[in-house]
Design an enzyme around this catalytic site. Structure first.
Site, PDB file in Angstrom:
ATOM      1  CG  HIS A 128      -0.399   0.333   2.507  1.00 58.81           C
ATOM      2  ND1 HIS A 128      -0.094  -0.619   3.446  1.00 58.81           N
ATOM      3  CD2 HIS A 128      -0.073   1.522   3.067  1.00 58.81           C
ATOM      4  CE1 HIS A 128       0.393  -0.036   4.529  1.00 58.81           C
ATOM      5  NE2 HIS A 128       0.419   1.267   4.322  1.00 58.81           N
TER       6      HIS A 128
ATOM      7  CG  ASP B 280       0.099  -3.978   2.734  1.00 63.70           C
ATOM      8  OD1 ASP B 280       0.433  -3.697   1.561  1.00 63.70           O
ATOM      9  OD2 ASP B 280      -0.094  -3.110   3.606  1.00 63.70           O
TER      10      ASP B 280
ATOM     11  CB  SER C 223       3.090   2.035   6.026  1.00 62.01           C
ATOM     12  OG  SER C 223       1.933   2.228   6.784  1.00 62.01           O
TER      13      SER C 223
END
Length: 486
Positions: free
Chosen positions: A86, A116, A186
């Site tokens: 992402h 992910d 992230s």
């Protein structure tokens, strides 16, 4: 003695230059010319923090990708970067900044929504870069110290936060930590006290877009499986949370209008939750073999993602951006008659917001065509996709490809048909033993808009088909159908 009294009452220790007076409500004891040393445990913790940061931070990078930002880890000295899918989203190339402020252009080699994770290869790396070692998940324990290094809010590169492993989610292959994670962390590493990567930070649970004390990281063994799979397209990318590609049980199903009328709905904390932590709403409709279905999910507040399951419980289609922009669309011919299940999901974990969903069924095939589909063939796999920015890339030549799998048995005759209005399609088929099927048992026909092959499967197991452009150039929409021929 000093520590015990201090634990009984706060501020019990009063340090002066000539004496220490211990006052605990039990009287006073004077200890002239005594200065208390700093607590040994605090010094030890401090030393560990410094050592982990000095060891690991040179291998942590900041990533900029089409208005998005995040963090990553160098896992190969030639410039292979590990991050979240992402973070890169649909980008083909990104800008990566190292801890020493050097900047490199990077190419996205592989990206997977579940898990992910994504891999980036830096361009024009002329010297060996510092790297992180990936630990084994078996070594991770609840209560052990955890360290996160990243680029919170896209502005504070090289930030260290500390905490512990609060929980290990064995089912979802996630580590929960109270080390502060914020937007921009992230894709960065979660480390143990030896500076080894034990997880990739992927999400926080929050109601205000800032850290709430609960962060999630993808555990190390899942990371290793992804890296191994991404480096070899003949091996299936691991789908850890749902290995059978089938719909979970006990789902609340909503009706969906299949006459083309739009309906408004919302993803929020009342919605169901997939194993990766993303919210979804589930719908059902009745379909017949041979009917054409078109389903659109549009939103201005979330990134829509659609998943469609056949009456036998198998996933037959999913889509992220085929509806234009970030909107999702599934368009295909139904393979069988019965109840279909549709998931309206979000691409990113934790996204909440409203959306519009529209479904339409049409009987565009003749009765003769329906009978042929029903009686003479069985659909094993059907996929409407888009060869583009969200596709994977062959490391050896930079070609785009998408990969799908289906289950076959020894002696079964299957036909693979790939059509595209936008590029010259090509199919590659791999057997369960990872060998590419080729030779006299392969009858392949390729023209400018269609690639077709008929194969007698040599062994029983999971087969892997690769969709790409025959000339290695271009991309666009495509339809892939794998059916058994009887």
């Amino acid at each position: 003695m000093r520590t015990n009294i201090k634990n009984i009452k706060k501020n019990c220790l009063n340090l002066v230059t000539t004496s220490v007076v211990l006052s605990c409500g039990f009287g006073f004891v004077s200890m002239p010319n005594f200065i208390a040393p700093a607590p040994l445990q605090a010094q030890s913790d401090e030393d560990i923090n410094i050592r982990v940061y000095q060891s690991a931070s040179p291998a942590v990078v900041s990533i900029q990708a089409a208005g998005n930002n995040g963090s990553g880890s160098i896992i190969d000295s030639k410039g292979l970067i590990l991050t979240n899918a992402h973070v890169v989203q649909n980008a083909r190339t990104v800008m990566v900044t190292l801890s020493d402020k050097r900047q490199f252009r990077g190419t996205v080699l592989a990206s997977s929504r579940n898990p992910d994770l994504a891999l980036i290869q830096l361009e024009n790396v002329t010297s060996n870069l510092p790297t992180l070692t990936i630990a084994n998940s078996s070594s991770i324990q609840v209560g052990q110290r955890a360290f996160a290094i990243g680029n919170p809010f896209g502005r504070f590169a090289g930030t260290l936060t500390t905490g512990i492993i609060s929980r290990i989610d064995r089912d979802r292959k996630l580590l929960q930590t109270d080390a502060a994670l914020n937007p921009g962390n992230s894709g960065g590493p979660l480390l143990n006290s030896r500076g080894e990567l034990i997880g990739v930070n992927t999400a926080i649970f929050t109601t205000s877009s800032v850290n709430s004390g609960i962060g999630l990281a993808i555990e190390a063994d899942t990371v290793k499986q992804f890296i191994a799979s991404a480096s070899n397209p003949s091996r299936p990318t691991p789908v850890v949370t749902n290995p059978n590609n089938s719909q979970p049980n006990n789902v609340t199903l909503r009706p969906i209008d299949m006459n083309g009328r739009a309906s408004a709905d919302i993803l929020n904390s009342s919605s169901s939750t997939l194993p990766d932590g993303s919210y979804y709403n589930a719908y059902q409709f009745q379909g017949q073999a041979g009917q054409q279905v078109v389903i659109d999910m549009r939103s201005g507040s979330i990134d829509p993602y659609l998943v469609l399951f056949a009456p036998n419980g198998r996933k037959i289609a999913d889509d992220d951006d085929s509806g234009g922009g970030k909107n999702a669309r599934i368009s295909l011919t139904l393979p069988m008659t019965g109840r279909y299940i549709l998931y309206a999901n979000s691409y990113e974990v934790g996204e909440k917001g409203s959306y519009i969903i529209t479904g339409k069924l049409t009987n565009n095939l003749s009765e003769r065509s329906k009978d042929r589909i029903t009686s003479n063939s069985s659909i094993l796999l059907q996929k409407n996709g888009f060869l583009g920015n969200s596709s994977r890339v062959f490391a050896r030549d930079g070609r785009l490809f998408d990969a799908f799998s289906f289950t076959g048995r020894a002696g079964q005759v299957v036909q693979l048909e790939l059509t595209s209005p936008d590029f010259n399609p090509s199919i590659i088929l791999f057997a369960p033993n990872s060998l590419m099927i080729q030779g006299n048992n392969l009858n392949a026909v390729t023209d400018r808009k269609q690639a077709k092959m008929t194969v007698r499967l040599p062994i029983t197991g999971t087969y892997r088909t690769i969709v790409n452009a025959a000339d290695g150039m271009g991309g666009g929409a495509y339809n892939l159908v794998v059916r058994e021929v009887r």
